[in-house]
Write an enzyme that holds these catalytic residues in place. Sequence first.
Site, short mmCIF file in Angstrom:
data_model
loop_
_atom_site.label_atom_id
_atom_site.label_comp_id
_atom_site.label_asym_id
_atom_site.label_seq_id
_atom_site.Cartn_x
_atom_site.Cartn_y
_atom_site.Cartn_z
N TYR A 48 8.52 6.18 -2.25
CA TYR A 48 8.66 4.77 -2.69
C TYR A 48 8.69 3.86 -1.48
O TYR A 48 9.38 4.17 -0.50
CB TYR A 48 9.95 4.59 -3.50
N GLU A 50 8.82 0.06 -1.72
CA GLU A 50 8.86 -1.34 -2.19
C GLU A 50 9.01 -2.29 -1.02
O GLU A 50 9.85 -2.07 -0.13
CB GLU A 50 10.02 -1.54 -3.16
N ASP A 200 -14.80 -12.53 -6.56
CA ASP A 200 -14.52 -11.16 -6.99
C ASP A 200 -15.73 -10.31 -6.65
O ASP A 200 -16.75 -10.36 -7.34
CB ASP A 200 -14.24 -11.15 -8.50
N THR A 230 -12.59 -4.14 -5.93
CA THR A 230 -12.17 -2.78 -6.23
C THR A 230 -12.60 -1.89 -5.07
O THR A 230 -13.43 -2.29 -4.25
CB THR A 230 -12.80 -2.27 -7.55
N LYS A 233 -16.28 1.44 -6.28
CA LYS A 233 -17.69 1.31 -6.71
C LYS A 233 -18.59 1.51 -5.48
O LYS A 233 -18.59 2.59 -4.91
CB LYS A 233 -17.87 -0.04 -7.39
N ARG A 239 -9.98 4.98 -6.67
CA ARG A 239 -9.81 3.93 -7.68
C ARG A 239 -8.68 3.02 -7.22
O ARG A 239 -7.57 3.47 -6.98
CB ARG A 239 -9.45 4.60 -9.01
#
Length: 420
Positions: A48, A50, A200, A230, A233, A239
């Site tokens: 973790y 954060e 985008d 992203t 692609k 991903r």
Amino acid sequence: MLMPINPLFELTAKEAAKQRDTLNLIASENYPSPKVLELLGSVWMNKYAEGLPGKRYYAGNIYADEMETFVQTKALEVFDKTGEYGVNVQVLSGSPANAMVFLTMLEAGDTIMSLNLANGGHLSHMHATSNFLKFFKLVNYDVSETRPGTFDIDMDDYQTKLKEHRPKLVIIGFSAFPRAYEFAQMTKWAHDAGALVLADIAHINGLVAAGLHDTPFKAGAEGADFVSMTTHKTFRGPRGAMLFAKQDHMPAINKTIFPGTSGGPHLHQIAATGQALLEILDEDTYPDGRNFTDYSKAVLETSHALEQGAADGGLEIVSPTQNHLCLVKLPDAVDSLEFQRRLESVGIISNRNMIPFDKKSAWRPSGMRFGTAALTSRGLTPAQATELGQLIASLALDKLSEDDTLDQVRTMAKSLNWYY
Ligand SMILES: Cc1ncc(COP(=O)(O)O)c(C=O)c1O
């Protein structure tokens, strides 16, 4: 005692064999290097973290800090030549990345302007059934036929809507859009109309990184305020996503991501993104040894070749491709859902898609979308791409049986690389 077969590993083996033995033309998919997959399944997943590097809420993040900072630096090295941008590498995927910009910059009742989903836009840019309509208004700009059989962004429509609706945020960047486009003028017009700009580049970021497509990372008023992308692609990573912003917006964006909307970052995903960045920078290599620029050039070649093959075989091209994907219109009598299934049954994996001003529904649209980024990673050549386009056309026009098509697909799939 015999252990029962674990269905998860059994299914994973089946999925791997299916991917290996079929030809994947989904424009939003790719085959990242085994190192990317190794990092995704690594011990980073156990931790973790954060917060941001240097300011974490839990202990034990000495290496996480170093790793995340390294990935941020590499991301900026690849994309930002202006020095005006910062980056957050914790956003989980492309749609949440866009939502982070909405939630950071907009007030309820503000207007977002984006390309019509039906004509090449993306779900995460809002649409008629979007949940974000509870908070924001939507205005769409559109495409028009600039030359017979060639659809580009309708710049008159774009400018008129900017003046008429005074959106707070304009989104430039598309999904089922085979054309190249430039950011500076559209961004400048939006800024002149008082709007912020989110570029985008989820689909084209690999091409942008390789210098084969215009970039939204520009200095001053021609540069997008925010750039989302992203990483799975044309970028050929895990991903995931990254969200860049001009420096003055970064503190607010970071705060929206954590603690505004998310908890612990996916460190394994961040490390895997870093691996893809190293491969883009030529500081590590994809297993075939080809550098990323050459790979990206090959993607453009195979995309053109596949489109040519489909056209030679008798299919109608919606708008000539200038990137990694092409859009094909099926004959009216061919149902695209059925055709997608027929293609799958012969080992060609693809998706049906709406075409500009489609008279059919989104479920059974008139077109098919084919992208070559994934198969080019497996070594698909332009000659094979042309053959594949012809095969698709022959099947659509009933010139070749399914059995014969399957034989040819199997042979082609066998000839390609498989790295897992
Ligand atoms: C332009 C664009 N933006 C955002 C996304 C969403 O990405 P994700 O599926 O990671 O949410 C996509 C996905 O295809 C896309 O094409």
